[in-house]
Design an enzyme around this catalytic site. Sequence first.
Site, mmCIF file in Angstrom:
data_model
loop_
_atom_site.group_PDB
_atom_site.id
_atom_site.type_symbol
_atom_site.label_atom_id
_atom_site.label_comp_id
_atom_site.label_asym_id
_atom_site.label_seq_id
_atom_site.Cartn_x
_atom_site.Cartn_y
_atom_site.Cartn_z
ATOM 1 C CE1 TYR A 134 -4.922 3.777 8.973
ATOM 2 C CE2 TYR A 134 -5.396 3.495 11.312
ATOM 3 C CZ TYR A 134 -4.666 3.154 10.195
ATOM 4 O OH TYR A 134 -3.676 2.205 10.285
ATOM 5 N N PRO A 164 -3.591 0.107 18.995
ATOM 6 C CG PRO A 164 -5.468 -1.143 18.431
ATOM 7 C CD PRO A 164 -4.792 -0.507 19.590
ATOM 8 C CG HIS A 187 -2.100 -0.884 1.105
ATOM 9 N ND1 HIS A 187 -3.215 -0.759 1.900
ATOM 10 C CD2 HIS A 187 -2.347 -1.900 0.248
ATOM 11 C CE1 HIS A 187 -4.110 -1.678 1.538
ATOM 12 N NE2 HIS A 187 -3.606 -2.383 0.552
ATOM 13 C CE1 TYR A 243 -0.760 3.651 9.624
ATOM 14 C CE2 TYR A 243 0.255 2.949 7.557
ATOM 15 C CZ TYR A 243 -0.742 2.830 8.512
ATOM 16 O OH TYR A 243 -1.727 1.876 8.356
ATOM 17 C CE LYS A 279 4.706 2.901 13.321
ATOM 18 N NZ LYS A 279 4.313 2.228 12.085
HETATM 19 P P1 RFL Z 1 2.391 -12.128 21.524
HETATM 20 O O1 RFL Z 1 1.915 -12.195 20.113
HETATM 21 O O2 RFL Z 1 1.420 -11.789 22.574
HETATM 22 O O3 RFL Z 1 3.041 -13.547 21.829
HETATM 23 C C1 RFL Z 1 3.403 -13.930 23.141
HETATM 24 C C2 RFL Z 1 3.376 -15.440 23.224
HETATM 25 O O4 RFL Z 1 3.825 -15.844 24.520
HETATM 26 C C3 RFL Z 1 2.963 -16.842 25.017
HETATM 27 N N1 RFL Z 1 3.009 -16.821 26.484
HETATM 28 C C4 RFL Z 1 3.692 -17.713 27.221
HETATM 29 N N2 RFL Z 1 4.428 -18.766 26.879
HETATM 30 C C5 RFL Z 1 4.976 -19.490 27.889
HETATM 31 N N3 RFL Z 1 4.825 -19.184 29.201
HETATM 32 C C6 RFL Z 1 4.090 -18.122 29.597
HETATM 33 N N4 RFL Z 1 3.937 -17.816 30.875
HETATM 34 C C7 RFL Z 1 3.485 -17.333 28.575
HETATM 35 N N5 RFL Z 1 2.713 -16.218 28.596
HETATM 36 C C8 RFL Z 1 2.432 -15.930 27.321
HETATM 37 C C9 RFL Z 1 1.601 -16.492 24.456
HETATM 38 O O5 RFL Z 1 0.740 -17.627 24.419
HETATM 39 C C10 RFL Z 1 1.983 -16.002 23.059
HETATM 40 O O6 RFL Z 1 1.983 -17.040 22.105
HETATM 41 O O7 RFL Z 1 3.623 -11.118 21.689
HETATM 42 P P2 RFL Z 1 4.766 -10.658 20.660
HETATM 43 O O8 RFL Z 1 5.425 -11.852 20.031
HETATM 44 O O9 RFL Z 1 5.563 -9.668 21.390
HETATM 45 O O10 RFL Z 1 4.019 -9.960 19.448
HETATM 46 C C11 RFL Z 1 3.378 -8.723 19.641
HETATM 47 C C12 RFL Z 1 2.123 -8.622 18.757
HETATM 48 O O11 RFL Z 1 1.380 -9.818 18.834
HETATM 49 C C13 RFL Z 1 1.275 -7.456 19.216
HETATM 50 O O12 RFL Z 1 2.059 -6.287 19.393
HETATM 51 C C14 RFL Z 1 0.166 -7.074 18.259
HETATM 52 O O13 RFL Z 1 -0.612 -8.145 17.847
HETATM 53 C C15 RFL Z 1 -0.704 -6.034 18.977
HETATM 54 N N6 RFL Z 1 -2.011 -5.965 18.417
HETATM 55 C C16 RFL Z 1 -2.139 -5.293 17.257
HETATM 56 N N7 RFL Z 1 -1.062 -4.679 16.710
HETATM 57 C C17 RFL Z 1 -1.161 -4.034 15.566
HETATM 58 O O14 RFL Z 1 -0.157 -3.500 15.068
HETATM 59 N N8 RFL Z 1 -2.388 -3.972 14.916
HETATM 60 C C18 RFL Z 1 -3.514 -4.591 15.414
HETATM 61 O O15 RFL Z 1 -4.556 -4.560 14.818
HETATM 62 C C19 RFL Z 1 -3.418 -5.276 16.634
HETATM 63 N N9 RFL Z 1 -4.483 -5.893 17.176
HETATM 64 C C20 RFL Z 1 -3.127 -6.598 19.029
HETATM 65 C C21 RFL Z 1 -4.368 -6.550 18.379
HETATM 66 C C22 RFL Z 1 -3.020 -7.256 20.275
HETATM 67 C C23 RFL Z 1 -4.126 -7.869 20.879
HETATM 68 N N10 RFL Z 1 -3.948 -8.488 22.189
HETATM 69 C C24 RFL Z 1 -2.666 -8.430 22.855
HETATM 70 C C25 RFL Z 1 -4.915 -9.133 22.937
HETATM 71 C C26 RFL Z 1 -5.464 -7.179 18.937
HETATM 72 C C27 RFL Z 1 -5.363 -7.841 20.181
HETATM 73 C C28 RFL Z 1 -6.619 -8.504 20.697
HETATM 74 C C1 PHB Z 2 -5.638 -4.432 10.949
HETATM 75 O O1 PHB Z 2 -5.735 -4.668 9.725
HETATM 76 O O2 PHB Z 2 -5.953 -5.266 11.793
HETATM 77 C C2 PHB Z 2 -5.142 -3.105 11.382
HETATM 78 C C3 PHB Z 2 -4.662 -2.222 10.436
HETATM 79 C C4 PHB Z 2 -4.200 -0.979 10.842
HETATM 80 C C5 PHB Z 2 -4.231 -0.633 12.177
HETATM 81 C C6 PHB Z 2 -4.697 -1.533 13.125
HETATM 82 C C7 PHB Z 2 -5.164 -2.776 12.722
HETATM 83 O O3 PHB Z 2 -3.789 0.593 12.561
#
Ligand code: RFL
Ligand code: PHB
Length: 390
Positions: free
Chosen positions: A201, A293, A72, A385, A297
Amino acid sequence: MRTQVAIIGSGPAGLLLGQLLSRAGIDNVILERASRAHVLSRIRAGVLEEGTAAMLDEAGVGARMRAEGLPHDGFDLAFDNRRHRVDLHTLTGGKRVLVYGQTEVTHDLMDGRDAIGAQTVYEARDVQPHGFDTETPSVTYEKDGQTHRIACDFIAGCDGFHGIARQSIPHEALETFERIYPFGWLGIIADVPPVGDELIYANHPRGFALCSMRSTTRSRYYVQVAADERVEEWTDARFWDEIRRRLPDATAEAMTTGSSIEKSIAPLRSFVAEPMRFGRLFLAGDAAHIVPPTGAKGLNLAASDVRYLFDALREYYIEKSTAGLDAYSQKALARVWKAERFSWWMTSTLHRFPDQGTFGQRIQHAELDYLFQSRAALTMLAENYVGLPF
Ligand code: RFL
Ligand code: PHB
């Protein structure tokens, strides 16, 4: 059992670190609390910075991302019933982002790890890091009714916000910074074509909305909801009505609706723990910091932490130097705080806050208006961004 680096958590941070280490000939084991299927079922981020995509290439798992990811060159900000384009490519001198779901990133990294024959222990219960303030750390866990111990040189805490790694560090050694926002995001996925070619957005009096996608046939949509909102109260019909009300009329009319295949509410939070290292324990990704989110980032910050940590570990094993490890926390935090600032700013500029009042609304409107009259202001948005340099 012995390994060089014991990694806790198989999210994007742990898997990416493991893959880079394995390819550099550095032995590692990943301990994951959940099952592989559970890790793959979590639907989260969708936008990759170029630096993150380049690391997936470097880890040898970029082929499907390059084939199926959607590059994009910009996105739209919608307000006052109009869409305004942010031309990322022009404003940043040729950069773009890649739309490719976190689930797919995780999938590709798991496949890469299988192919390389590195070990992951899924469903590892009661993972505990030990002795990380000594020269001989170890990690214990329970599996199939037995306690196992892995001796290691270093422990990487990649276990997310609720993980054990950060909680194992003495409280007095950590300083934490937090802001909890008074709202959440209700998100759905539906197999309908996205409403635009790029992300939208939207700032609207009824609250923020975001139109994103996973492919040209799968849409990802979000609306801001109150922090105590219950997902059970949102039928698909209610969701589609609400998001259309928050978009410009022409966009709402063009939107294709359909049955959702996933629907959930995520709270919004900013959080940083300092430092990101305690002895031989290193935190990376959500284990050390959370961003709301809105700036896309979270996943990208997990990747940039891994960039610094992997380089530092490689330097340690190949050049026998601890300089990179000693600089890790400071280097990572400098980039983390800039992403925290940007995510907070995007969130503040685009959402309705219960206490903002009419003054706050006018300020928000002036900020958006100014953005599209000032190339300097828009460049600030664009360069954050697409991702600041490592
Ligand atoms: P993760 O992906 O949370 O992975 C951590 C892993 O550790 C495991 N774990 C354990 N394992 C062993 N022993 C323990 N005691 C443990 N405790 C936990 C968990 O099961 C898991 O598999 O962290 P990581 O690798 O740092 O990655 C970070 C990203 O996943 C995170 O920053 C993003 O997904 C945040 N986030 C979003 N970011 C975006 O940029 N755009 C989004 O749309 C977006 N949506 C989200 C999100 C995070 C969410 N969370 C945390 C609930 C939506 C949600 C719902
Ligand atoms: C998503 O596609 O899940 C998404 C994209 C942009 C954002 C947050 C989430 O800023």
